[in-house]
Write a protein that holds these residues in place. Structure first.
Motif, mmCIF file in Angstrom:
data_model
loop_
_atom_site.group_PDB
_atom_site.id
_atom_site.type_symbol
_atom_site.label_atom_id
_atom_site.label_comp_id
_atom_site.label_asym_id
_atom_site.label_seq_id
_atom_site.Cartn_x
_atom_site.Cartn_y
_atom_site.Cartn_z
ATOM 1 N N VAL A 202 0.834 -1.195 0.000
ATOM 2 C CA VAL A 202 0.000 0.000 0.000
ATOM 3 C C VAL A 202 0.874 1.253 0.000
ATOM 4 C CG1 VAL A 202 -1.637 1.325 1.374
ATOM 5 C CG2 VAL A 202 -1.931 -1.143 1.137
ATOM 6 N N TYR A 220 3.708 1.068 2.914
ATOM 7 C CA TYR A 220 3.616 0.017 3.946
ATOM 8 C C TYR A 220 4.464 -1.170 3.508
ATOM 9 C CZ TYR A 220 -0.202 2.437 6.304
ATOM 10 O OH TYR A 220 -0.952 3.346 6.991
ATOM 11 N N GLY A 222 6.039 -4.548 5.123
ATOM 12 C CA GLY A 222 6.083 -5.404 6.299
ATOM 13 C C GLY A 222 5.294 -4.766 7.425
ATOM 14 N N THR A 223 5.945 -4.558 8.552
ATOM 15 C CA THR A 223 5.247 -4.011 9.713
ATOM 16 C C THR A 223 5.533 -2.527 9.882
ATOM 17 O OG1 THR A 223 7.096 -4.560 11.137
ATOM 18 C CG2 THR A 223 5.363 -6.209 10.892
ATOM 19 N N GLU A 224 6.121 -1.900 8.854
ATOM 20 C CA GLU A 224 6.459 -0.496 8.984
ATOM 21 C C GLU A 224 5.749 0.325 7.909
ATOM 22 O OE1 GLU A 224 8.218 0.071 11.481
ATOM 23 O OE2 GLU A 224 9.656 -1.547 11.803
ATOM 24 N N ALA A 225 5.318 1.520 8.299
ATOM 25 C CA ALA A 225 4.798 2.464 7.318
ATOM 26 C C ALA A 225 5.847 3.557 7.199
ATOM 27 C CB ALA A 225 3.454 3.023 7.763
ATOM 28 N N GLY A 244 7.979 3.133 13.002
ATOM 29 C CA GLY A 244 6.698 3.750 13.331
ATOM 30 C C GLY A 244 5.882 3.978 12.067
#
Lengths: 429, 192
Positions: A202, A220, A222-225, A244
């Protein structure tokens, strides 16, 4: 509200003859349909025998007409007027004829064969009253760049009146038309919609650099934006920060700094500023409340932003170093997405009332607020044209979320996109 | 009665005497052949008890703990099962509601059981907030979910948070039901 505005405007128009107003007040007089500069744009002349050249001329004429009609600076004379006078002879222009049909400016376009490219286009602009040649431009171009040629010519006409050019500007936005939220860009008029990123992740909240060569945006992974700066012309991507959730980037008007939001500390969104390369990050807001949506004033000295430090989201302004915070939105319980006009005197923002989002414009000089959109919909993410006369925003007016343009005075609403859903526009300077 | 008993006893005595006398007269019959019994005995000896013993080591496999079995799954398989339920939030708010607390307690218990699992908590919002503010609000929702799990003894080092704002609704309708479903914090497993 609208009626009283029209009344005020009518009075202003009356006074306009004797009082010299600052530019934006002159703009208000246009609201009554008063053409500021009546411009004659007769059909372009083809000096070639090739039928393509003639058709290029028709296309160029059509695009330049649409640009100038949109401008709110010029008004094109009705075509029917041209039949009252002798037809145009570019070698010997009868300026009296053009004056008789109320033209102030006359643009003459001539097309001819090009040796190297598809066509040669020459545009000349005359002052009708004095019969004086003001300026001319010649473009040699491939057919594929015909729209750009037309926009460049229209921009030149804007420049002679001290207007910042807008027709070659670009809009970057997010579209899911190919199944995933990706970056796209298009011309100001919705043409040339072009996909910029190709991935399965995204992408979100893009913003142009001042030279419109780079785009800061959230991606976005993985787990980071993370926040990235991307040059679509070179295909080069640079990471600004990835820990974060990082979003809502905004380059300063001098192009030297990049403001953005990050939740890196304590999961609370604060406003930070980096240099334009994305390094040397400094925190600007220090508050347990949400601080988001930074927008620079055109002189770069202040930043408008959203904060719920008072209990509800409201628009605040602070100095570019983070000090001297003051609230500027009142009278509603939910305000967000401030966009500082390039003219400096106005801030557009979104206000939510009874689950309906409309776009308002606050005049910082008069403290007057006008409502731009009037629809039972969610109108969001306003962004100004480079000259502050138009805005582009997203709306679900038609059901799906699409991009629309509207003028500073709520006239000329027009839809620009239709495929998939399209949102988060940013208009280049 | 007594007379009948005495009579029948006497009759039995006489009758049994008659039988015993008769047996003595007859020749002794040959002893019965024990062969059928002998045939059955080798079958009993051949029973493969030993083989069962050989297979016993295989039986040890199921001795893995429930945790160890679970951790053999891929992250995708784990997330498809969604072992941690999502929680929901009030409109425009990010505090942990009372109905979310038991859910988080169950999630914390699960995280204690599988104490090597790492997760990311995603904060989401409904469409009735603006893009920009919602991104901040989603992060707040993820953060208060994290804080609640930490208060239940889960290490914050195991948890990351991220906000998607309103970009990832799970219900696309435009009614209170859908909005409530979309105002959520959900956990995904990212490491084991």
């Amino acid at each position: 509200m609208k009626k009283s505005l029209i009344l005020v405007c009518t009075i202003l128009v009356g006074l306009g003859a004797v009082i010299v107003f600052p530019q934006q007040e002159v703009v208000i007089s246009i609201k009554d349909g008063m053409p500021v500069i009546p411009l004659a744009l007769p059909e372009f002349i083809s000096q070639s025998t090739a039928p393509e050249i003639k058709s290029y001329g028709e296309k160029l004429h059509q695009i330049i007409s649409a640009d100038l009609e949109y401008s709110r600076v010029f008004q094109l004379l009705p075509k029917s007027h041209y039949s009252y006078i002798r037809s145009l002879n570019p070698k010997k222009i009868h300026f009296k004829d053009w004056e008789s049909i109320q033209a102030t400016l006359l643009m003459v376009g001539i097309l001819s064969d090009s040796e190297k490219k598809d066509f040669l286009f020459e545009g000349k602009v005359y002052d009708v009253k004095s019969g004086r040649f003001i300026f001319g431009k010649r473009y040699q171009s491939a057919e594929s760049l015909l729209r750009l040629v037309a926009h460049k010519m229209a921009d030149e006409i804007m420049k002679i009146y001290g207007e910042r050019p807008i027709f070659t500007s670009k809009v970057v936005y997010i579209s899911n038309r190919d199944g995933n939220d990706e970056l796209y860009m298009m011309d100001y008029d919705g043409e040339n919609q072009t996909r910029l990123t190709f991935n399965k992740i995204v992408d979100y909240m893009p913003a142009w650099s001042v030279d419109a060569k780079k785009i800061a945006y959230t991606s976005y992974r993985g787990t980071e934006a993370g926040l990235y700066i991307y040059n679509p012309y070179e295909g080069v991507r640079k990471e600004v920060t990835s820990s974060g959730t990082n979003f809502a980037p905004a380059f300063s008007p001098d192009g030297k700094k990049l403001a953005f939001c990050s939740t890196v500390e304590e999961g609370n969104s604060e406003i930070y500023v980096a240099n334009s390369a994305g390094t040397n990050i400094k925190r600007l807001t220090f508050n347990i409340a949400i601080d988001t949506s930074p927008s620079w004033s055109p002189n770069g000295r202040e930043i408008a932003f959203t904060s719920d430090r008072g209990g509800t989201p409201q628009i605040y302004v602070m100095d570019a170093e983070g000090s001297n915070v003051r609230r500027v939105s009142f009278g509603g319980s939910y305000h967000d997405a401030p966009a500082w006009s390039p003219t400096g005197d106005r801030i557009a923002y979104v206000s939510r009332v009874d689950q309906i989002f409309d776009i308002y414009v606050l005049n910082l000089r008069t403290n007057k607020i006008i409502k731009l959109t009037e629809s039972n919909a969610r109108n969001e993410s306003p962004t100004w044209s480079p000259n502050g006369r138009h805005l582009i925003f997203s709306s679900n007016l038609s059901g799906s979320i699409q991009l629309y343009t509207i003028d500073y005075d709520s006239l000329n609403l027009k839809r620009l996109t239709s495929k998939g859903s399209n949102k988060l526009p940013d208009w280049s300077r | 009665m007594k007379k009948l008993a005495i009579f029948s006893l006497a009759f039995l005595l006489v009758f049994s005497f008659m039988i015993s006398c008769k047996k003595k007269v007859e020749e002794a019959p040959p002893p019965p052949l024990p062969e059928p019994v002998q045939e059955e005995q080798p079958v009993i000896e051949e029973q493969p008890v030993v083989e069962e013993v050989e297979e016993e080591p295989v039986v040890e496999e199921p001795q893995l703990t429930e945790e160890e079995i679970y951790l053999q799954k891929s992250l995708d398989e784990m997330n498809a099962e969604a072992p941690m339920e999502m929680i929901y939030f009030d409109f425009d708010k990010y505090f942990i509601r009372d109905d979310a607390k038991p859910v988080l307690e169950a999630n914390a218990e699960w995280l204690e059981q599988f104490d090597s699992i790492q997760i990311v908590i995603e904060g989401h919002c409904d469409e009735r907030g603006t893009e920009e503010y919602n991104l901040s609000l989603g992060e707040k929702r993820a953060k208060s979910t994290l804080d609640y799990l930490v208060s239940l003894g889960i290490s914050a080092d195991r948890i990351k948070i991220i906000s998607y704002g309103k970009s990832q609704p799970i219900d696309l309708e435009h009614n209170e039901d859908a909005w409530q479903k979309n105002r959520r914090a959900q956990s995904k497993i990212i490491g084991k």
